[in-house]
Design an enzyme around this catalytic site. Structure first.
Site, PDB file in Angstrom:
ATOM      1  N   VAL A 108      99.074  51.849   5.907  1.00 22.42           N
ATOM      2  CA  VAL A 108      97.861  51.991   5.656  1.00 22.42           C
ATOM      3  C   VAL A 108      96.926  53.381   6.190  1.00 22.42           C
ATOM      4  CG1 VAL A 108      96.492  50.449   7.556  1.00 22.42           C
ATOM      5  CG2 VAL A 108      98.649  50.091   7.344  1.00 22.42           C
ATOM      6  N   LYS A 109      95.898  52.544   4.918  1.00 24.71           N
ATOM      7  CA  LYS A 109      95.242  54.100   5.146  1.00 24.71           C
ATOM      8  C   LYS A 109      93.814  53.657   6.020  1.00 24.71           C
ATOM      9  CE  LYS A 109      93.494  57.167   1.183  1.00 24.71           C
ATOM     10  NZ  LYS A 109      92.578  56.912   0.090  1.00 24.71           N
ATOM     11  N   ILE A 110      93.475  55.244   6.927  1.00 32.07           N
ATOM     12  CA  ILE A 110      92.691  54.614   8.289  1.00 32.07           C
ATOM     13  C   ILE A 110      91.762  55.709   8.303  1.00 32.07           C
ATOM     14  CG2 ILE A 110      91.765  54.081  10.737  1.00 32.07           C
ATOM     15  CD1 ILE A 110      94.949  52.824  10.526  1.00 32.07           C
TER      16      ILE A 110
ATOM     17  N   ALA B 113      97.432  51.878   1.419  1.00 33.96           N
ATOM     18  CA  ALA B 113      96.298  50.775   1.356  1.00 33.96           C
ATOM     19  C   ALA B 113      95.513  51.073   2.421  1.00 33.96           C
ATOM     20  CB  ALA B 113      97.536  49.619   1.631  1.00 33.96           C
TER      21      ALA B 113
END
Ligand code: E4P
Length: 218
Positions: free
Chosen positions: A82-84, A56
């Site tokens: 979590v996509k960063i 996400a």
């Protein structure tokens, strides 16, 4: 090797899950925007459809904003990763989030040096983009292979997720070069089933069997 579906579309996901070979999902802000629902709602719906990692994306670009969004996304479901993006603020946020036990996917990676930063910050996944690096004349397979060599050399646990995979050639190159995961659009995974010799062979088997069966009946 794990196969992830690169989509935010629920119909595509439901259809792909029936194949029994989908291990996870990746999304990005462009894919989420196409579906028209708020990001958190769409991620929740995806997590409710399957049991596997779901990447996400954060939309903030400053460190504190990234950390706040990441904490909120991680609360949606235990499978959220979590996509960063691999920026200075992004990597600093990944380092802080790793210490909290929040799993991250460092995205928009185009060089082995960026992948090394992700690993050092404790990322769970790093996403080198094969197709986009080749759009600019680079080598996607060299990118994966260099990252795999470096991670092996130092024993980094960060998994390599081949992204921007545009064809079967990319998938096989990524698999041979050491990617742990490939994320692919629906149509590409669907195309993996297809080969003209499979169709021809199946038709022949059916014809031969039918002829024999008809003979026995006669
Ligand atoms: C996945 O994490 C990426 O967002 C995606 O694979 C990008 O693919 P594209 O370069 O075809 O848009």
């Amino acid at each position: 090797m794990k196969f992830f579906l690169d989509t935010a579309n629920l119909d595509e996901l439901k259809s792909a899950l029936a194949w029994g070979v989908i291990d996870g999902v990746t999304t990005n802000p462009s894919l989420i925007a196409k579906e028209g629902a708020p990001l958190e709602d769409q991620i929740r719906s995806i997590c409710n459809l399957m049991d596997g990692d779901v990447s996400a994306p954060v939309t903030a670009i400053d460190r504190e904003g990234i950390i706040a969004e990441a904490r909120a996304l991680a609360k949606i479901h235990r499978n959220v990763v979590v996509k960063i993006p691999v920026t200075e603020d992004g990597i600093s946020a990944v380092a802080a989030l790793s210490k909290e036990g929040i799993r991250t996917n460092v995205t928009l990676c185009f060089s082995p040096a960026q992948a090394l930063l992700a690993a050092k910050a404790g990322a769970y996944l790093v996403s080198p983009f094969l197709g986009r690096v080749e759009d600019l004349g680079g080598s996607g397979v060299d990118l994966i292979s260099d990252i795999a060599t470096i991670f092996l050399r130092f024993g980094y646990k960060t998994q390599i997720l081949a992204a921007s995979v545009r064809g079967q050639g990319h998938l096989i190159q990524a698999a041979k070069a050491g990617a742990h995961i490939a994320t692919m659009p629906y149509k590409l995974i669907e195309s993996l089933f297809q080969h003209p010799l499979t169709d021809k062979g199946l038709q022949q088997f059916q014809e031969d069997y039918s002829k024999a069966f008809d003979l026995v009946k006669a």
